[in-house]
Design an enzyme around this catalytic site. Structure first.
Site, short mmCIF file in Angstrom:
data_model
loop_
_atom_site.label_atom_id
_atom_site.label_comp_id
_atom_site.label_asym_id
_atom_site.label_seq_id
_atom_site.Cartn_x
_atom_site.Cartn_y
_atom_site.Cartn_z
N TYR A 108 -6.99 -8.82 1.62
CA TYR A 108 -6.20 -9.38 0.67
C TYR A 108 -4.74 -9.32 1.30
O TYR A 108 -4.70 -9.17 2.61
CB TYR A 108 -5.91 -8.43 -0.60
CG TYR A 108 -5.56 -6.80 -0.16
CD1 TYR A 108 -4.22 -6.57 0.22
CD2 TYR A 108 -6.63 -5.86 0.10
CE1 TYR A 108 -3.98 -4.99 0.57
CE2 TYR A 108 -6.28 -4.42 0.32
CZ TYR A 108 -4.96 -4.43 0.74
OH TYR A 108 -4.48 -2.89 1.17
N SER A 123 1.36 -0.57 6.80
CA SER A 123 0.14 -1.25 6.85
C SER A 123 -0.95 -1.08 5.60
O SER A 123 -0.41 -0.21 4.89
CB SER A 123 -0.85 -0.48 8.08
OG SER A 123 -1.02 0.81 7.78
N LYS A 124 -2.00 -1.59 5.52
CA LYS A 124 -2.81 -1.42 4.44
C LYS A 124 -3.33 0.17 4.43
O LYS A 124 -3.32 0.74 3.28
CB LYS A 124 -4.20 -2.11 4.64
CG LYS A 124 -3.63 -3.61 4.41
CD LYS A 124 -4.74 -4.62 4.21
CE LYS A 124 -4.24 -6.12 4.04
NZ LYS A 124 -5.28 -7.15 4.15
N ARG A 125 -3.44 0.79 5.38
CA ARG A 125 -3.46 2.14 5.67
C ARG A 125 -2.60 3.06 4.85
O ARG A 125 -2.76 4.02 4.44
CB ARG A 125 -3.84 2.61 6.95
CG ARG A 125 -5.23 2.99 7.25
CD ARG A 125 -5.64 3.15 8.66
NE ARG A 125 -5.42 2.10 9.38
CZ ARG A 125 -4.56 1.85 10.43
NH1 ARG A 125 -4.25 2.91 11.00
NH2 ARG A 125 -4.40 0.75 11.16
#
Ligand code: GLU
Length: 480
Positions: A14, A245-247
């Site tokens: 995404y 970040s996505k994390r």
């Protein structure tokens, strides 16, 4: 100069606020100049590709109103806009480089390459492939990686955001143009595509900045005039100590929309993450952004992502919506209890909570009591542990008596807001008590919520019968 900008994501998942910000800046620049904004999917890394994300990216852009003029699903004069469908083009340009002696087949096995790297490490030297450039490379047959034969030199160039930059020859190396699977690297493909698609400005994240000298070297070898380059700084976690970040919980932008963040609020919020117009202004309409945006005013240092500020910005946009528009947007966010309610009752509830809604996802919780009596347990526990300190000091018998008096007074009311205000204010005086006691008690009795919209409006919206009925239930609840 024709302004053509592009957003060139890899369909590997995404898009979060960082990606959308890059797209937004490119979109604003194009719209401001009456140019074109192009969507190109960079799908040459087959291993990282995630099925369906191309469509998801298209939907994300459209949902935010960042409509593109050319793209994979709508075509355009330079179609296709998907790199995996442009392999022929890359091969043609690669052949040109081979013919001019500026590209060669990389004959090494991964093991050999690893040994070169290890050697550099042991000697405490940076690894450069060009130190191992083969004397007599084999003819390129597509089974080996194709490498650029670089021409190491110093560069000085202007980045539209970062300003004047310079590097020495040591950062230039022989990078891979085409991998052994036949797909080009980003480093090669984007240069070809930007040239063929007549892109005027390349706007992208900071992670590509270190590679720019290599790109400049390649532009020269290809005899391509380079576009203007603009590097937008990282978006940082709220603490500011690392890249978001996505994390770290950077969410899919469409999840914010699902939670009831308005597209125009997201756009305003994202635009001001690392850009300002030189004033303190924090809220912008899209039209204003189109007029005011400039790359020169994009900041060079990282911008923190602050979800609390997003909520504040969104609350602002919600408060500005005309009632009918808000009602339209609220569709899908009502509590199940509202299923049978008619539009006018829902609109009355909406008007009362509009002031404090931060995102539409809160609507369900905030309006539940307008459509169904609160749970006995909620009422009991709020009286046991009231938010209002003044109410804490009252014992049950006193609360019951207070509510009884309120009930008697309200039973005389026609339940217009004015009459409710007059009577309840009068009762305050008569009982010589405080809003923090009397109004707080009525509020708990009829809403079962720790906080609710202003009391007279709430009672008016609930109506006489319902309000009195809810007050009547409380004594029994408190006695048991
Ligand atoms: N495909 C690259 C990415 O997704 C795009 C970088 C660029 O805009 O050139 O990060």
């Amino acid at each position: 100069m024709k302004i053509r900008t592009r957003f060139a994501p890899s369909p590997t998942g995404y898009v979060h606020v960082g990606g959308i910000r890059t797209a937004l800046f490119a979109w604003l620049l194009a719209r401001q100049a009456g140019g074109q904004f192009i969507l190109r999917l960079e799908d040459t890394d087959r291993k990282r590709e995630v099925e369906g994300t191309g469509k998801h990216i298209e939907t994300s852009l459209r949902t935010l109103g960042l409509n593109y003029d050319e793209g994979p699903d709508i075509g355009g004069p330079f179609a296709p806009y998907r790199q995996s469908q442009r392999l022929k083009s890359y091969e043609e340009w690669a052949r040109k480089l081979i013919n001019s002696g500026r590209a060669y087949a990389d004959p090494y096995t991964p093991r050999e390459l690893e040994q070169f790297r290890q050697k550099a490490k042991d000697e405490k030297k940076p690894f450069l492939f060009r130190d191992h450039r083969p004397q007599n490379p084999p003819a390129w047959d597509g089974s080996q990686p194709l490498r650029f034969r670089s021409d190491p030199k110093a560069y000085a160039w202007k980045d539209e955001v970062m300003g004047e930059l310079r590097t020495g020859p040591e950062v230039i190396d022989d990078f891979i143009l085409i991998k052994s699977d036949g797909f080009p690297t980003y480093n090669f493909a984007h240069i070809i595509d930007d040239a063929e698609m007549e892109i005027s400005h390349v706007i992208r994240g900071q992670e590509f900045l270190a590679s720019v000298p290599n790109y400049l070297n390649l532009y020269e070898a290809l005899e391509i005039d380079r576009p203007l380059l603009a590097t937008v700084p990282h978006i940082l976690v709220p603490a500011g100590n690392k890249k978001l970040s996505k994390r770290d919980g950077a969410k899919d932008i469409l999840d914010y929309v699902k939670d009831g963040f308005l597209p125009e609020a997201l756009v305003s919020f994202i635009a001001t993450m690392g850009w300002n117009d030189g004033t303190q202004q924090e809220i912008y309409s899209v039209q204003e952004l189109i007029e005011k945006f400039s790359l020169e005013r994009v900041q060079r240092s990282g911008a923190r992502f602050d979800e609390k500020r997003l909520e504040w910005v969104n609350g602002h946009f919600i408060r500005e919506l005309p009632p009918d528009e808000l009602y339209k947007r609220a569709e899908g966010f009502w509590p199940p209890e509202a299923d049978a309610a008619d539009a006018s009752h829902k609109k009355a509830a909406l008007a009362l909570v509009q002031e404090r809604l931060k995102y539409l996802g809160e609507l369900s919780q905030l309006t539940k009591f307008f459509f169904a009596a609160p749970a006995d347990g909620d009422i009991r526990s709020l009286f046991e542990n009231p938010v209002d300190k003044q109410l804490k000091n009252l014992d049950r018998a006193a609360i019951i008596e207070l509510l009884q008096k309120a009930r008697n007074e309200l039973s005389e009311s026609d339940f217009s807001e004015d009459d409710l205000a007059e009577r309840l204010n009068g009762l305050l005086e008569k009982l010589d008590t405080k809003p923090g006691i009397l109004f707080a008690a009525i509020r708990i009795a009829v809403t079962g919520a720790p906080a609710s919209p202003q009391l007279f409006g709430t009672l008016h919206a609930l109506g006489k019968e319902e309000s009195l009925g809810r007050l009547d239930k409380v004594p029994a609840l408190l006695k048991t």
